[in-house]
Enzyme design. Structure first.
Site, PDB file in Angstrom:
ATOM      1  N   GLY A  29       0.794  -1.233   0.000  1.00 38.04           N
ATOM      2  CA  GLY A  29       0.000   0.000   0.000  1.00 38.04           C
ATOM      3  C   GLY A  29       0.818   1.271   0.000  1.00 38.04           C
ATOM      4  O   GLY A  29       0.287   2.353   0.266  1.00 38.04           O
ATOM      5  N   THR A  30       2.122   1.176  -0.334  1.00 37.44           N
ATOM      6  CA  THR A  30       2.948   2.385  -0.286  1.00 37.44           C
ATOM      7  C   THR A  30       2.530   3.399  -1.354  1.00 37.44           C
ATOM      8  O   THR A  30       2.613   4.605  -1.127  1.00 37.44           O
ATOM      9  CB  THR A  30       4.441   2.047  -0.441  1.00 37.44           C
ATOM     10  N   ASN A  31       2.071   2.916  -2.503  1.00 35.29           N
ATOM     11  CA  ASN A  31       1.613   3.855  -3.526  1.00 35.29           C
ATOM     12  C   ASN A  31       0.259   4.460  -3.161  1.00 35.29           C
ATOM     13  O   ASN A  31      -0.002   5.628  -3.453  1.00 35.29           O
ATOM     14  CB  ASN A  31       1.578   3.188  -4.905  1.00 35.29           C
ATOM     15  N   LYS A  77     -14.163 -15.429 -11.539  1.00 36.10           N
ATOM     16  CA  LYS A  77     -13.593 -14.084 -11.631  1.00 36.10           C
ATOM     17  C   LYS A  77     -14.689 -13.093 -12.002  1.00 36.10           C
ATOM     18  O   LYS A  77     -14.737 -11.980 -11.474  1.00 36.10           O
ATOM     19  CB  LYS A  77     -12.477 -14.066 -12.675  1.00 36.10           C
ATOM     20  N   ARG A  78     -15.570 -13.511 -12.900  1.00 38.05           N
ATOM     21  CA  ARG A  78     -16.675 -12.632 -13.326  1.00 38.05           C
ATOM     22  C   ARG A  78     -17.538 -12.234 -12.135  1.00 38.05           C
ATOM     23  O   ARG A  78     -17.937 -11.078 -12.009  1.00 38.05           O
ATOM     24  CB  ARG A  78     -17.516 -13.352 -14.377  1.00 38.05           C
ATOM     25  N   MET A  88      -2.374  -7.062  -8.343  1.00 33.58           N
ATOM     26  CA  MET A  88      -1.735  -8.160  -9.077  1.00 33.58           C
ATOM     27  C   MET A  88      -2.754  -9.052  -9.788  1.00 33.58           C
ATOM     28  O   MET A  88      -2.613 -10.262  -9.822  1.00 33.58           O
ATOM     29  CB  MET A  88      -0.871  -8.983  -8.109  1.00 33.58           C
ATOM     30  N   ARG A  89      -3.771  -8.425 -10.342  1.00 37.07           N
ATOM     31  CA  ARG A  89      -4.758  -9.175 -11.125  1.00 37.07           C
ATOM     32  C   ARG A  89      -4.980  -8.477 -12.453  1.00 37.07           C
ATOM     33  O   ARG A  89      -4.928  -7.253 -12.532  1.00 37.07           O
ATOM     34  CB  ARG A  89      -6.088  -9.275 -10.376  1.00 37.07           C
ATOM     35  N   ILE A  90      -5.242  -9.288 -13.469  1.00 36.34           N
ATOM     36  CA  ILE A  90      -5.570  -8.751 -14.787  1.00 36.34           C
ATOM     37  C   ILE A  90      -7.070  -8.495 -14.816  1.00 36.34           C
ATOM     38  O   ILE A  90      -7.870  -9.397 -14.536  1.00 36.34           O
ATOM     39  CB  ILE A  90      -5.157  -9.741 -15.888  1.00 36.34           C
ATOM     40  N   HIS A 116       3.401   0.691 -13.448  1.00 33.61           N
ATOM     41  CA  HIS A 116       4.174  -0.521 -13.737  1.00 33.61           C
ATOM     42  C   HIS A 116       5.656  -0.258 -13.492  1.00 33.61           C
ATOM     43  O   HIS A 116       6.193   0.736 -13.998  1.00 33.61           O
ATOM     44  CB  HIS A 116       3.948  -0.952 -15.193  1.00 33.61           C
TER      45      HIS A 116
END
Length: 196
Positions: free
Chosen positions: A15-17, A68-69, A93-95, A112
């Site tokens: 969570g640093t960003n 996922k849906r 970390m998920r598409i 990124h």
């Protein structure tokens, strides 16, 4: 009074960003507010960062959904409820599926830790380090249906020193992330990207 753009931040890690973005919003008095933090890992440090800033957070454990849906449908329902206008991916970390991307077309931004198109994917810092490149960097880009293929908004180079350990390179990349992402957010807000 300026209407503040309602943003969601998606995170999987420390969570640093998220912390850097929220700090910038407050210190620079940016016309935005983070109205929802979405986290997909129960142990993610981003939950503690959200609590520190009193930001509403929701853990969406994809394993607890039939697909996922279904998990993304729950997220989209939450975002609609929160009247979210834009999404900032900060170590998520998920598409995202095309359904999610199209729901916020042109309004999802990703950070990124490499100079795209070089080193896309999950372990880009390690990939760049192992490839022995003399420089890598940070990219902020729009999200499209591909993996790290969206239109590039901004990039900043990070030099790799000959004696760098992987952790040295990681630390310098993260320092650049914490500067570049808030700068890009400010520019996008000024352009009205999230309110078009």
């Amino acid at each position: 009074m300026v209407n503040k753009v309602r943003l969601a931040v998606f995170a999987s890690g420390q969570g640093t960003n998220l912390d850097a973005l929220q700090t910038a919003i407050i210190q620079r008095d940016l016309p935005a507010q983070i109205v929802r933090v979405i986290v997909d890992q129960r142990q993610a440090g981003a939950l503690a960062i959200a609590a520190k800033w009193n930001l509403p957070a929701r853990l969406v454990d994809y394993r607890q959904y039939s697909s996922k849906r279904a998990a993304e449908a729950a997220i989209l329902d939450q975002l609609a409820h929160d009247q979210v206008q834009g999404i900032l991916l900060a170590g998520y970390m998920r598409i995202l599926s095309p359904t999610m991307v199209h729901a916020y077309a042109g309004k999802i931004i990703n950070l990124h830790p490499a100079l795209l198109p070089a080193f896309p994917g999950r372990q880009s810092i390690l990939d760049a380090y192992q490839a022995g490149v003399s420089q890598t960097g940070v990219t902020v880009h729009f999200v499209d249906d591909g993996v790290d293929t969206g239109q590039i908004i901004a990039q900043q180079t990070v030099i790799r020193h000959p004696d760098d350990q992987l952790s040295d390179l990681e630390n310098r990349i993260h320092q650049v992330e914490h500067q570049l992402y808030p700068q890009v957010l400010a520019a996008l807000l000024e352009k009205g990207v999230f309110t078009k």
